[in-house]
Design an enzyme around this catalytic site. Sequence first.
Site, PDB file in Angstrom:
ATOM      1  N   LYS A 171      -0.507  19.800  34.985  1.00  0.00           N
ATOM      2  CA  LYS A 171      -1.831  19.797  35.575  1.00  0.00           C
ATOM      3  C   LYS A 171      -1.925  18.251  36.457  1.00  0.00           C
ATOM      4  O   LYS A 171      -1.410  17.148  35.909  1.00  0.00           O
ATOM      5  CB  LYS A 171      -2.753  19.879  34.790  1.00  0.00           C
TER       6      LYS A 171
ATOM      7  N   ASP B 282      -9.817  23.031  25.364  1.00  0.00           N
ATOM      8  CA  ASP B 282      -9.136  24.187  25.527  1.00  0.00           C
ATOM      9  C   ASP B 282      -9.075  25.084  24.371  1.00  0.00           C
ATOM     10  O   ASP B 282      -8.313  26.087  24.160  1.00  0.00           O
ATOM     11  CB  ASP B 282      -7.588  23.954  26.275  1.00  0.00           C
TER      12      ASP B 282
ATOM     13  N   ARG C 138      -3.101  33.006  28.043  1.00  0.00           N
ATOM     14  CA  ARG C 138      -2.720  34.600  27.803  1.00  0.00           C
ATOM     15  C   ARG C 138      -1.610  34.797  26.964  1.00  0.00           C
ATOM     16  O   ARG C 138      -1.339  35.820  26.575  1.00  0.00           O
ATOM     17  CB  ARG C 138      -2.778  34.986  29.477  1.00  0.00           C
TER      18      ARG C 138
HETATM   19  N1  BES Z   1      -7.187  26.247  30.322  1.00  0.00           N
HETATM   20  C1  BES Z   1      -6.931  26.699  31.808  1.00  0.00           C
HETATM   21  C2  BES Z   1      -8.066  27.169  32.288  1.00  0.00           C
HETATM   22  C3  BES Z   1      -9.413  26.188  32.690  1.00  0.00           C
HETATM   23  C4  BES Z   1      -9.479  25.640  33.888  1.00  0.00           C
HETATM   24  C5  BES Z   1     -10.349  26.048  31.717  1.00  0.00           C
HETATM   25  C6  BES Z   1     -10.385  24.728  34.119  1.00  0.00           C
HETATM   26  C7  BES Z   1     -11.569  25.367  31.854  1.00  0.00           C
HETATM   27  C8  BES Z   1     -11.462  24.460  33.266  1.00  0.00           C
HETATM   28  C9  BES Z   1      -5.779  27.616  31.561  1.00  0.00           C
HETATM   29  O1  BES Z   1      -4.648  27.467  30.585  1.00  0.00           O
HETATM   30  C10 BES Z   1      -4.999  27.479  33.124  1.00  0.00           C
HETATM   31  O2  BES Z   1      -4.415  26.373  33.131  1.00  0.00           O
HETATM   32  N2  BES Z   1      -4.977  28.478  33.829  1.00  0.00           N
HETATM   33  C11 BES Z   1      -4.384  28.544  34.895  1.00  0.00           C
HETATM   34  C12 BES Z   1      -3.826  29.527  35.198  1.00  0.00           C
HETATM   35  C13 BES Z   1      -3.110  29.566  36.425  1.00  0.00           C
HETATM   36  C14 BES Z   1      -1.878  28.628  36.239  1.00  0.00           C
HETATM   37  C15 BES Z   1      -2.754  31.263  36.840  1.00  0.00           C
HETATM   38  C16 BES Z   1      -5.752  28.089  36.118  1.00  0.00           C
HETATM   39  O3  BES Z   1      -6.925  28.577  35.942  1.00  0.00           O
HETATM   40  O4  BES Z   1      -5.494  27.465  37.005  1.00  0.00           O
HETATM   41 ZN    ZN Z   2      -5.293  26.530  28.824  1.00  0.00          ZN
HETATM   42 MN    MN Z   3      -3.164  25.981  31.219  1.00  0.00          MN
END
Ligand code: BES
Ligand code: ZN
Ligand code: MN
Length: 502
Positions: free
Chosen positions: A280, A291, A354
Site C-alpha cells: 500500500k 484491519d 477475502r
Molecule cells: N483492508 C483493506 C480494505 C480497507 C481499505 C479497509 C480502506 C479500510 C479502509 C483490504 O485488505 C484491501 O486492501 N482491499 C483492497 C482490495 C483490492 C486490492 C482489490 C482495496 O480495497 O483496495
Molecule cells: Zn485488509
Molecule cells: Mn489489503
Amino acid sequence: MDVRVVEAAPTGFSADVLIVPVTKADAPGGTAAAVDRELGGLLTDAMARGEFKAGAGNVISFPGAGSFAGRRICFVGVGEADKITADTLRRVGGKGARAVNTARLATAAIAPLSDSTPFGPLSAAAGAEALATGAVLGTYRFLEYKTEDDSRRPDTLQTVTILVPSGADLAAAEGGATYGATVARATNYAADLANHPSSVVTPTRLAEDARALAGRLNLTVTVLEKDEMIARNMGGMVGVGQGSVEPPKFIIIEYKGAEGAPVVMVGKSITFDTGGISIKPSAGMEEMKGDMGGGAAVLATMRAVAELGLPIHVVGILTAAENMPSGTAINPGDVLHMHNGMTVEVINTDAEGRLVLADGLSYGEKTYQPRLMLDIATLTGACVVALGNHAIGLLGTSDDGKQTAREVGEETGERVWELPLWDEYNDDLKSDIADIKNTGGRAGGTITAACFLKRFVGDVPWVHLDIASTAWVNKSTDYLPKGMRGTGVRLLTGMLRRLSQG
Ligand code: BES
Ligand code: ZN
Ligand code: MN
C-alpha cells in the site's frame, strides 16, 4: 463506569449532576419545566433568547437552585417530541456523560422526559438501553499510550443513574440498561483492540484474549496453529500469514446457550495490512492496524452474548494473520489451495481479507452446518467510496438475515445498506490458470469481494457485512469516538438477541 436504574423523582435523588432532556418547543415542558421552575426560569430565558434551542445534542448547564441546590443541572436537547428515537436518547446519554467528565464530577442522574412518557415514544426497555449505551460509548477514551499528565488524567464519572417515575416498568428499564451497558462495554473493548498498535495486538494476542474471556465466561476456545492449518488445506490463512514473523492463528470461540445448529460469525482479523508484496502507499497506512476490526467485533460480541447469557448457540471464528511483504510472502501470481478444495490465483496480495475469510467461511460451513453464517470485515476501500462513513455494506444470500440486519441496524444506529450480489459480477473473478482469482478490478470492488466469499459458504444462508466504511472515522459524534469505534458489536449482538427470541 456503573449504570443503574432507580425509581425516584429527580428532586428526591442526589447526584452531582442532573441530566435533563428538553424537547424543542417555545418553552420547556415535562421534567425540564419542573426543574426550571426551581431554577427561577433560567432555561426558559435561555430558550426565549435563542441561546438554547433544544435541538438534539444541544447542551446548556446551570448550577442548581431551590430543591436542586448543590447539584449541577445539565439540560440536553432532544429536538421535536414526535421525532425522538433511540439515537436521540443515545445522544442524550453521550452528551450528558461527557459534560459530567468536563465538569470533573463523579455521579450523574438522567431524568425522564416526563412522568407520563419518560422515554418519549420508546418503551422503558428501549429507552434505558439507549441512554446506557450512549453514556458508556460517549465516555470512551483510549489512554494506554499517553504519559503526559493532562491527557491521561482519568475521567471522573463513576455512576450514571437512570431515573424512572413510579408507574413505569422498572424491571424492563433495568433489563434495558444492563443490555445497553454490557454491549457498549464490549464495543469499547473491540475499539481498544483496534486502537492498540499491531506490535501489541498480534494474532497471538487475539488468541490470548479469546482464552482469557473463556477463562471467566461460559465460552470454549480452540486455536488452530499454522501446522494444523496446513493439515486442513487452509491455503488462504497460510498464504496470507507466511510473509510475517507473527504466526497466524485460526481462533474458534463457542458459546452454547441453546441446543441446535449455531449461528457462525467469521471476523476478518488482519492485525496489520501492509498490502503485502502489492504494498500500500505510506499515507494513512497506520490505520491498517484496525484491519482486525471484524474479528474484534466477533470476539467482543461473543463476550457480550456470554455475559448476557443469551439463549442461543453461537460460534465465532477469528481468521488472524499479519499481511507483510517479505522474502517468504506470497507473490502475485501464486496459487493457493483453499480449505474447500478450490484454487485461487492471487492477483493482488492486498486483497488478503477475502483469502483468510474464505477459509473461515468454509470451515464454519463444513464443521457446523450453521442456521446462519455471518461475516464481518474491513474488506474493501470501495465500500468507503460507495457508502461514505454512515453505512455498513450489506450483501448476502439470506433474505431473512439481511432483513434482520436492516432492522437491528435502524435500532442500534449501526445502519446497513445493501449492494447487489448478482451472478453477472462473477465474471470478473475468472482466472486463466486457477478456479478463480482474488480480485475483480476496480469497478464494484465491494460486490466482487462478496462474490468471491460466496464461493466459500456452500448453501448456508449467509450475510456479509463490509465495515471498511465505519470501523474508524476521523470525526466524533455525540456518542461515538473519533478513530476506532468497535463497529459491529451492537449490530451483531442485536441480531443474535433477535435470533435467540425465535
Ligand atoms: N483492508 C483493506 C480494505 C480497507 C481499505 C479497509 C480502506 C479500510 C479502509 C483490504 O485488505 C484491501 O486492501 N482491499 C483492497 C482490495 C483490492 C486490492 C482489490 C482495496 O480495497 O483496495
Ligand atoms: Zn485488509
Ligand atoms: Mn489489503
